[in-house]
Motif scaffolding. Structure first.
Motif, mmCIF file in Angstrom:
data_model
loop_
_atom_site.group_PDB
_atom_site.id
_atom_site.type_symbol
_atom_site.label_atom_id
_atom_site.label_comp_id
_atom_site.label_asym_id
_atom_site.label_seq_id
_atom_site.Cartn_x
_atom_site.Cartn_y
_atom_site.Cartn_z
ATOM 1 N N VAL A 1 0.964 -1.189 0.057
ATOM 2 C CA VAL A 1 -0.111 -0.012 -0.127
ATOM 3 C C VAL A 1 0.903 1.145 -0.003
ATOM 4 O O VAL A 1 2.241 1.318 0.267
ATOM 5 C CB VAL A 1 -0.840 -0.043 1.405
ATOM 6 N N PRO A 2 0.453 2.413 -0.336
ATOM 7 C CA PRO A 2 1.169 3.422 -0.469
ATOM 8 C C PRO A 2 1.485 4.110 1.066
ATOM 9 O O PRO A 2 0.692 3.771 1.974
ATOM 10 C CB PRO A 2 0.315 4.762 -0.921
ATOM 11 N N SER A 3 2.606 4.485 1.256
ATOM 12 C CA SER A 3 2.946 4.794 2.954
ATOM 13 C C SER A 3 2.932 6.086 3.028
ATOM 14 O O SER A 3 3.282 6.399 4.113
ATOM 15 C CB SER A 3 4.444 4.369 3.011
ATOM 16 N N ASP B 1 -2.128 12.424 -4.224
ATOM 17 C CA ASP B 1 -3.231 12.842 -4.767
ATOM 18 C C ASP B 1 -4.227 12.307 -5.765
ATOM 19 O O ASP B 1 -5.115 12.654 -6.268
ATOM 20 C CB ASP B 1 -2.805 14.351 -5.626
ATOM 21 N N ASN B 2 -4.144 10.994 -5.438
ATOM 22 C CA ASN B 2 -4.856 10.117 -6.152
ATOM 23 C C ASN B 2 -6.474 9.928 -5.538
ATOM 24 O O ASN B 2 -6.455 9.563 -4.494
ATOM 25 C CB ASN B 2 -4.439 8.550 -6.148
ATOM 26 N N GLU C 1 -8.666 8.120 -5.924
ATOM 27 C CA GLU C 1 -9.216 6.798 -5.843
ATOM 28 C C GLU C 1 -8.738 6.103 -4.515
ATOM 29 O O GLU C 1 -9.245 5.019 -3.918
ATOM 30 C CB GLU C 1 -8.905 5.751 -7.058
ATOM 31 N N HIS C 2 -7.618 6.642 -3.881
ATOM 32 C CA HIS C 2 -7.119 6.333 -2.808
ATOM 33 C C HIS C 2 -7.985 6.685 -1.466
ATOM 34 O O HIS C 2 -7.771 7.841 -1.118
ATOM 35 C CB HIS C 2 -5.567 6.606 -2.503
ATOM 36 N N ILE C 3 -8.600 5.903 -0.763
ATOM 37 C CA ILE C 3 -9.691 6.416 -0.093
ATOM 38 C C ILE C 3 -9.185 5.927 1.356
ATOM 39 O O ILE C 3 -9.679 6.527 2.418
ATOM 40 C CB ILE C 3 -11.099 5.939 -0.001
ATOM 41 N N HIS C 4 -8.204 5.362 1.654
ATOM 42 C CA HIS C 4 -7.456 4.905 2.853
ATOM 43 C C HIS C 4 -5.972 5.124 2.660
ATOM 44 O O HIS C 4 -5.355 5.003 1.622
ATOM 45 C CB HIS C 4 -7.413 3.388 3.371
ATOM 46 N N LEU C 5 -5.500 5.561 3.980
ATOM 47 C CA LEU C 5 -3.943 5.659 4.159
ATOM 48 C C LEU C 5 -3.663 4.624 5.118
ATOM 49 O O LEU C 5 -3.902 4.916 6.200
ATOM 50 C CB LEU C 5 -3.314 7.059 4.711
ATOM 51 N N LEU C 6 -3.139 3.419 4.859
ATOM 52 C CA LEU C 6 -3.019 2.333 5.907
ATOM 53 C C LEU C 6 -1.836 2.390 6.194
ATOM 54 O O LEU C 6 -0.717 1.798 5.736
ATOM 55 C CB LEU C 6 -3.513 1.043 5.046
ATOM 56 N N THR C 7 -1.701 2.761 7.601
ATOM 57 C CA THR C 7 -0.377 2.787 8.269
ATOM 58 C C THR C 7 -0.001 1.154 8.827
ATOM 59 O O THR C 7 -0.766 0.395 8.640
ATOM 60 C CB THR C 7 -0.346 3.839 9.386
#
Length: 242
Positions: A191-193, A197-198, A200-206
């Motif tokens: 996942v992105p860390s 600015d996408n 479609e990315h609705i979560h930032l999963l740490t």
């Protein structure tokens, strides 16, 4: 076909992958028209000039061959995933959100004996991958299904991969729980860390969030790593830990 054109096509495209897809596309819709022997010969027995002939036939009707262009470097997270999978024994894999196969195409070249099932929500992507299968990559089968519905029984696959997928899924907890149930051994995630600015990315999963979600799904052994702006995770499933 002259040698100059063969050389040019070889420099532009992965001939085997492109020819496999074009063969599968031709078998499904009838275009481009290919000689019977080019369709019937096992793909690994086709010569380089024959592969080039198939690719040129696809190019002549303006099929989009950019997924097969040479010179594009394999993504670090793809390399990391394949590197991990080389260290374990497995015979089947479910890849979730395969798209145009950025991961599973190099995966299948590295692991030609592994049975691969692909899930994607978009019909055109599923058709693309099944054409790739029909044309040469027979270990692949793609289905248009939602991971959150747990479309396969428990322990159906040795490994489940979800690369750049979870950040798109509204019910991310359901997706993780389903993946853990369907995997006998491991669930592999990237996942992105950091924020981007996408839209479609609705979560930032740490790391903390993923640890909580996978722990609630029953996974107690998690290994995290950072890969070029992405978080990489291997989760051993409860079935593997027994």
């Amino acid at each position: 076909m002259n040698e100059h054109l063969i050389k040019d096509l070889k420099e532009r495209y992965n001939l085997y992958e492109a020819a496999a897809w074009i063969r599968g596309h031709s078998l499904r819709v009838g275009t481009p028209e290919l000689r019977a022997d080019l369709l019937k010969t096992p793909p690994d027995e086709l010569t380089e000039p024959e592969l080039a002939e198939i690719v040129e036939a696809g190019r002549s009707i303006q099929l989009k061959l950019y997924p097969f262009k040479t010179g594009t470097q394999e993504l670090p997270r793809v390399k990391r995933t394949i590197g991990f999978l080389r260290s374990v024994s497995f015979e089947s894999m479910l890849d979730v959100g395969s798209g145009r196969g950025v991961f599973i195409r190099p995966f299948m070249e590295a692991f030609p004996w592994v049975r691969v099932t692909s899930l994607d929500l978009l019909e055109n992507r599923v058709s693309f991958l099944n054409e790739l299968s029909a044309g040469g990559f027979s270990q692949l089968h793609a289905e248009q299904k939602n991971i959150c519905d747990q479309p396969f029984p428990e322990n159906s696959f040795d490994v489940v991969t979800m690369l750049e997928v979870l950040e798109h899924i509204p019910e991310v907890d359901k997706a993780i729980a389903a993946a853990v149930r369907m995997a006998k051994k491991y669930v592999v995630v990237s996942v992105p860390s950091r924020p981007d600015d996408n839209p479609e990315h609705i979560h930032l999963l740490t790391k903390e969030i993923l640890t909580d979600l996978f722990s609630r799904a029953g996974c107690s052994k998690l290994h995290f790593d950072g890969v070029d702006g992405h978080l990489f995770l291997v989760a051993a499933t409860p079935a593997e830990m027994r």
